[in-house]
Design a protein around this motif. Structure first.
Motif, mmCIF file in Angstrom:
data_model
loop_
_atom_site.group_PDB
_atom_site.id
_atom_site.type_symbol
_atom_site.label_atom_id
_atom_site.label_comp_id
_atom_site.label_asym_id
_atom_site.label_seq_id
_atom_site.Cartn_x
_atom_site.Cartn_y
_atom_site.Cartn_z
ATOM 1 N N LYS A 52 0.833 -1.212 0.000
ATOM 2 C CA LYS A 52 0.000 0.000 0.000
ATOM 3 C C LYS A 52 0.863 1.256 0.000
ATOM 4 O O LYS A 52 0.541 2.238 -0.686
ATOM 5 N N TYR A 183 -8.084 -2.702 -9.133
ATOM 6 C CA TYR A 183 -8.982 -3.853 -9.014
ATOM 7 C C TYR A 183 -8.789 -4.551 -7.665
ATOM 8 O O TYR A 183 -7.673 -4.623 -7.157
ATOM 9 N N LYS A 184 -9.873 -5.065 -7.143
ATOM 10 C CA LYS A 184 -9.815 -5.775 -5.859
ATOM 11 C C LYS A 184 -9.479 -7.242 -6.087
ATOM 12 O O LYS A 184 -10.175 -8.153 -5.639
ATOM 13 N N THR A 185 -8.396 -7.474 -6.808
ATOM 14 C CA THR A 185 -7.902 -8.818 -7.057
ATOM 15 C C THR A 185 -6.677 -9.050 -6.179
ATOM 16 O O THR A 185 -6.131 -8.121 -5.581
ATOM 17 N N GLU A 186 -6.245 -10.282 -6.100
ATOM 18 C CA GLU A 186 -5.069 -10.604 -5.285
ATOM 19 C C GLU A 186 -3.850 -9.820 -5.756
ATOM 20 O O GLU A 186 -3.030 -9.379 -4.951
ATOM 21 N N ARG A 187 -3.759 -9.617 -7.061
ATOM 22 C CA ARG A 187 -2.591 -8.933 -7.627
ATOM 23 C C ARG A 187 -2.550 -7.456 -7.244
ATOM 24 O O ARG A 187 -1.488 -6.913 -6.919
ATOM 25 N N ARG A 189 -4.928 -5.693 -5.040
ATOM 26 C CA ARG A 189 -5.696 -5.229 -3.875
ATOM 27 C C ARG A 189 -4.926 -4.210 -3.040
ATOM 28 O O ARG A 189 -5.487 -3.209 -2.582
ATOM 29 N N ASP A 190 -3.650 -4.456 -2.827
ATOM 30 C CA ASP A 190 -2.831 -3.546 -2.014
ATOM 31 C C ASP A 190 -2.082 -2.520 -2.859
ATOM 32 O O ASP A 190 -2.120 -1.322 -2.566
ATOM 33 N N TYR A 193 -4.410 0.122 -4.306
ATOM 34 C CA TYR A 193 -5.339 0.776 -3.369
ATOM 35 C C TYR A 193 -5.229 2.300 -3.449
ATOM 36 O O TYR A 193 -6.242 3.015 -3.529
#
Length: 320
Positions: A52, A183-187, A189-190, A193
């Motif tokens: 992040k 995108y709120k994907t695993e790749r 998400r952080d 953000y």
């Protein structure tokens, strides 16, 4: 005031955008930003920082870098004037949006070319269109035209009027980051953000301005503006995004077409909130009305933004 607007850089950019669309044969800045982000991502992940925080640094570097590059290029003697116009025009995408929507609309109405229509609409959205029927394609097309009235036109125009092409491209850099990383994907998400949240902040005022423009023009065109005014804010509040629902819900109520429902993103089906009157299908006539509404709202937006800036320059800056 209208005469001043017609000879201003924002109006010139607006006109060039409608006439020429995206500059396909030139090195479009969005594509260059995309290449930069592709280069930046693996290096950001190797910084050893929380993702992040790395994302915050990437947003700052990309936005500030875009501002600095455009500002420098536009300051070059003589040639900078040409680049000033080019960067202003290239930051807008209303003409390309409406042209692509018009082409997709024609394909949807031809049953024999439905596969081509799915591909055409799929080029405009991030969701899967592979299994959509004609009505789902019309609804999806209406949603993307409505949402992108803000993203592709009002927001960049707002920052162009506020601070010239350099500020416009600082915004466009963040918007591009959000499109690629938000995108709120695993790749992402952080790492994405900060880009998503920054884009939410920068688009907050333009999204509400977009809805206002649509409602005013809708009233002038004799559309369902009273019902839209009474209902669109409650619908917009249901969306995950604090901004996307404003122009979408306004258009849904004005043109009387339902938006929302199931949509597939990266193999995951998401149920999007219902916007507009329930059960009202999108027709060719409604899509045509929507394009006219968006085009005229864009013209009104240029006039009002330029007028507001002229007024502020003449009457308000003296107090600061």
């Amino acid at each position: 005031m209208l005469v001043l607007t017609l000879f201003s850089l924002p109006f010139m950019a607006f006109l060039l955008d409608l006439l020429l669309g995206d500059p396909q044969r030139l090195p479009h800045p969005v594509r260059l930003i995309g290449l930069w982000l592709d280069w930046l991502e693996p290096r950001a992940r190797r910084l050893g920082l929380p993702l992040k925080l790395a994302g915050v640094l990437c947003v700052f570097a990309t936005a500030w870098g875009s501002y600095a590059v455009v500002n420098f290029l536009c300051s070059i003697k003589y040639f900078g004037l040409i680049l000033l116009v080019y960067f202003a025009y290239a930051g807008l995408a209303l003409g390309e949006l409406l042209a692509s929507a018009r082409a997709a609309r024609k394909l949807i109405e031809d049953e024999a070319r439905l596969d081509e229509a799915r591909q055409a609409v799929g080029m405009l959205v991030s969701r899967s269109t592979a299994e959509m029927d004609a009505q789902e394609l019309r609804r999806t097309l209406a949603e993307t035209v409505s949402e992108n009235f803000c993203d592709a036109f009002v927001a960049p125009m707002f920052y162009l009027v506020l601070g010239g092409p350099a500020l416009m491209w600082a915004y466009k850099a963040v918007s591009t980051m959000d499109s690629m990383w938000g995108y709120k994907t695993e790749r992402f998400r952080d790492l994405g953000y900060a880009a998503a949240r920054t884009d939410d902040v920068l688009a907050y005022v333009p999204a509400r301005l977009s809805a206002l423009l649509l409602l005013v023009v809708g009233a002038l065109l004799g559309l369902n503006w009273r019902q839209a005014l009474a209902r669109f804010r409650a619908d917009a509040a249901q969306m995950d995004s604090p901004n996307a629902g404003w122009p979408m819900a306004a258009c849904a109520w004005l043109v009387q077409g339902s938006m929302g429902g199931p949509a597939s993103y990266f193999g995951v089906v998401k149920l999007k909130p219902a916007l507009g009157p329930i059960g009202q299908e999108w027709t060719l006539d409604k899509l045509t009305k929507l394009s006219r509404l968006v085009l005229l709202s864009g013209f009104l937006g240029v006039v009002l933004l330029q007028a507001a800036m002229v007024f502020a320059t003449r009457h308000l800056w003296r107090y600061f």
